[in-house]
Design a protein around this motif. Structure first.
Motif, PDB file in Angstrom:
ATOM      1  N   CYS A 113     -43.376 -51.409 -11.591  1.00 37.23           N
ATOM      2  CA  CYS A 113     -44.048 -50.374 -10.774  1.00 37.23           C
ATOM      3  C   CYS A 113     -42.927 -49.489 -10.242  1.00 37.23           C
ATOM      4  O   CYS A 113     -42.032 -49.974  -9.535  1.00 37.23           O
ATOM      5  N   SER A 114     -42.952 -48.209 -10.603  1.00 36.35           N
ATOM      6  CA  SER A 114     -41.838 -47.329 -10.227  1.00 36.35           C
ATOM      7  C   SER A 114     -41.750 -47.187  -8.708  1.00 36.35           C
ATOM      8  O   SER A 114     -40.667 -47.035  -8.155  1.00 36.35           O
ATOM      9  N   CYS A 235     -45.759 -42.984  -5.167  1.00 34.77           N
ATOM     10  CA  CYS A 235     -46.257 -43.340  -6.501  1.00 34.77           C
ATOM     11  C   CYS A 235     -46.243 -42.085  -7.370  1.00 34.77           C
ATOM     12  O   CYS A 235     -46.846 -41.073  -7.016  1.00 34.77           O
ATOM     13  N   HIS A 238     -49.933 -41.002  -8.308  1.00 35.51           N
ATOM     14  CA  HIS A 238     -50.790 -40.409  -7.267  1.00 35.51           C
ATOM     15  C   HIS A 238     -50.230 -39.114  -6.694  1.00 35.51           C
ATOM     16  O   HIS A 238     -50.971 -38.324  -6.116  1.00 35.51           O
ATOM     17  N   CYS A 325     -50.965 -44.775 -15.324  1.00 39.68           N
ATOM     18  CA  CYS A 325     -49.832 -45.602 -14.914  1.00 39.68           C
ATOM     19  C   CYS A 325     -49.249 -46.192 -16.200  1.00 39.68           C
ATOM     20  O   CYS A 325     -49.819 -47.121 -16.773  1.00 39.68           O
TER      21      CYS A 325
HETATM   22 FE1  SF4 Z   1     -47.057 -48.526  -9.106  1.00 37.08          FE
HETATM   23 FE2  SF4 Z   1     -48.226 -46.118  -8.966  1.00 37.08          FE
HETATM   24 FE3  SF4 Z   1     -48.569 -47.670 -11.120  1.00 37.08          FE
HETATM   25 FE4  SF4 Z   1     -49.722 -48.302  -8.780  1.00 37.08          FE
HETATM   26  S1  SF4 Z   1     -50.156 -46.507 -10.074  1.00 37.08           S
HETATM   27  S2  SF4 Z   1     -48.643 -49.711 -10.176  1.00 37.08           S
HETATM   28  S3  SF4 Z   1     -48.108 -47.639  -7.355  1.00 37.08           S
HETATM   29  S4  SF4 Z   1     -46.611 -46.760 -10.416  1.00 37.08           S
END
Ligand code: SF4
Ligand code: 13P
Length: 373
Positions: A113-114, A235, A238, A325
């Motif tokens: 997850c970035s 994120c 988002h 994502c």
């Molecule tokens: Fe991470 Fe954004 Fe993917 Fe959620 S949508 S897992 S916060 S990178």
């Protein structure tokens, strides 16, 4: 271990035998996944986050947002293996909350997850030490969003802090303010800001900590005045939703309802009718009157599924661009099949195991969250 380091470590070991699996006809893959699930029976639970693609989520025994999936990690019954169709921090959370007899597999270890990678333990420790000098950390509760490495959850456990998800952020901030005057919230500034401002905290008492700058880019006075110190993380999915996207839809369809995830910026959340976790978004749309037109600001796979699964509602995607994502997308049917067939053969591939010290303190921080309601 930060999730960044964890990912480095696992890239070397993650090894889907590409020629054997990736070229299989899709129907064969689904038949073999079903056969492996049947062979494993009650020993296996497949957990799926709402952002997973349809071809993966159809095999999940439980779907959910981060909170629901964390709770599922505790309630494993007879199961001995969790295969987690989600991202790295979710699999770590399942490992921390499940018993030692349960193995947790992440079918592709590159599913990170970035946002979680935007805060690491050395940078948060430096921040904590600097805050101690100008404010005194006895006045601060550290809160980590569940989208973070196990070592940051452990940092919170060890320092009187707690974990939150997008479902319970308000309750967790209330928990923290019952104990201390200030909170340090990481890594997502938007969830922290949206929650704090919705609670009525004044914007001039909310500051952002940029880890690249001394005192996070703040004066000592600003930090002494602050109630909420937000880590400068976000994120990448988002942040693609913009206030003008909401304006565009409202102009075209004045009766539209807009619902977004609280990882969106404050400007977007303020223009929306409501904001909440993925589970909240699904429930709100399902429970709305027939014929309601919704515009949704969250990951595309979930919005497309909502569109198919809610024939009584009209569901649109908020952004004109393609926001998926990409790390969630690393989990695909070939990786799922490979993980399951290995389990049938008695091999646990891509096991997620949090080191003991982090596990204990991270569990403390997670259990405080679960006990907070
Ligand atoms: Fe991470 Fe954004 Fe993917 Fe959620 S949508 S897992 S916060 S990178
Ligand atoms: P939820 O807990 O709302 O499912 O959110 C997780 C996430 O990563 C959103 O980007």
């Amino acid at each position: 271990m930060s999730s960044m380091i964890a990912l480095e470590a696992v890239r070397a070991s993650a090894a889907l035998p590409f020629e054997q699996f990736a070229t299989l006809p899709e129907d064969d893959i689904h038949v073999r996944i079903a056969a492996a699930k049947k062979a494993l029976g009650k020993r296996l639970v497949i957990l799926g986050h709402h952002y997973q693609r349809d071809e993966v989520i159809r095999h999940a025994d439980f779907r959910g947002d981060s909170l629901k999936l964390a709770q599922q990690g505790v309630a494993m019954g007879d199961a001995r293996h969790i295969v987690f169709c989600g991202v790295h921090f979710m699999a770590e959370t399942a490992d921390i909350l499940s018993s030692d007899q349960v193995s947790v597999t992440l079918p592709d270890l590159a599913a990170g997850c970035s946002m979680a990678d935007m805060a690491d333990l050395p940078a948060v420790t430096t921040c904590w030490e600097e805050l101690d000098e100008v404010v005194g950390t006895a006045a601060i509760t550290p809160i980590t969003y569940i989208n973070s490495g196990a070592d940051l959850k452990a940092f919170c456990g060890e320092n009187g802090g707690i974990v939150c998800t997008s479902s319970n952020a308000r309750r967790i901030l209330e928990w923290a303010f019952a104990r201390t005057e200030k909170v340090l919230f990481f890594p997502d500034q938007h969830l922290g800001r949206n929650t704090a401002l919705d609670m009525g905290i004044s914007p001039d008492q909310v500051v952002v900590w940029d880890p690249a700058l001394e005192l996070g880019g703040n004066t000592a006075e600003a930090l002494q005045n602050a109630r909420v110190i937000l880590w400068a993380g976000h994120c990448s999915v988002h942040q693609m939703f913009l206030p003008e996207h909401v304006d565009m839809f409202r102009e075209k369809y004045p009766d539209t309802r807009v619902i977004v995830h609280p990882e969106c910026t404050r400007e977007v959340v303020e223009k929306a009718d409501c904001a909440g976790s993925t589970e909240y978004i699904i429930r709100t749309i399902r429970e709305s009157p027939k014929g309601t037109r919704w515009v949704v600001g969250t990951e595309l796979n979930l919005v497309q599924r909502l569109n198919h699964e809610s024939p009584d509602h009209e569901v649109h995607f908020l952004s004109p661009t393609y926001c998926v994502c990409s790390t969630m997308g690393r989990i695909d049917p070939p990786h799922l099949l490979w993980s399951l067939e290995n389990l049938v053969a008695g091999n646990v591939v891509n096991r997620i195991q949090v080191p003991e010290h982090d596990r204990e303190w991270a569990r403390t921080a997670l259990e405080r969250m679960l006990a907070a309601g």
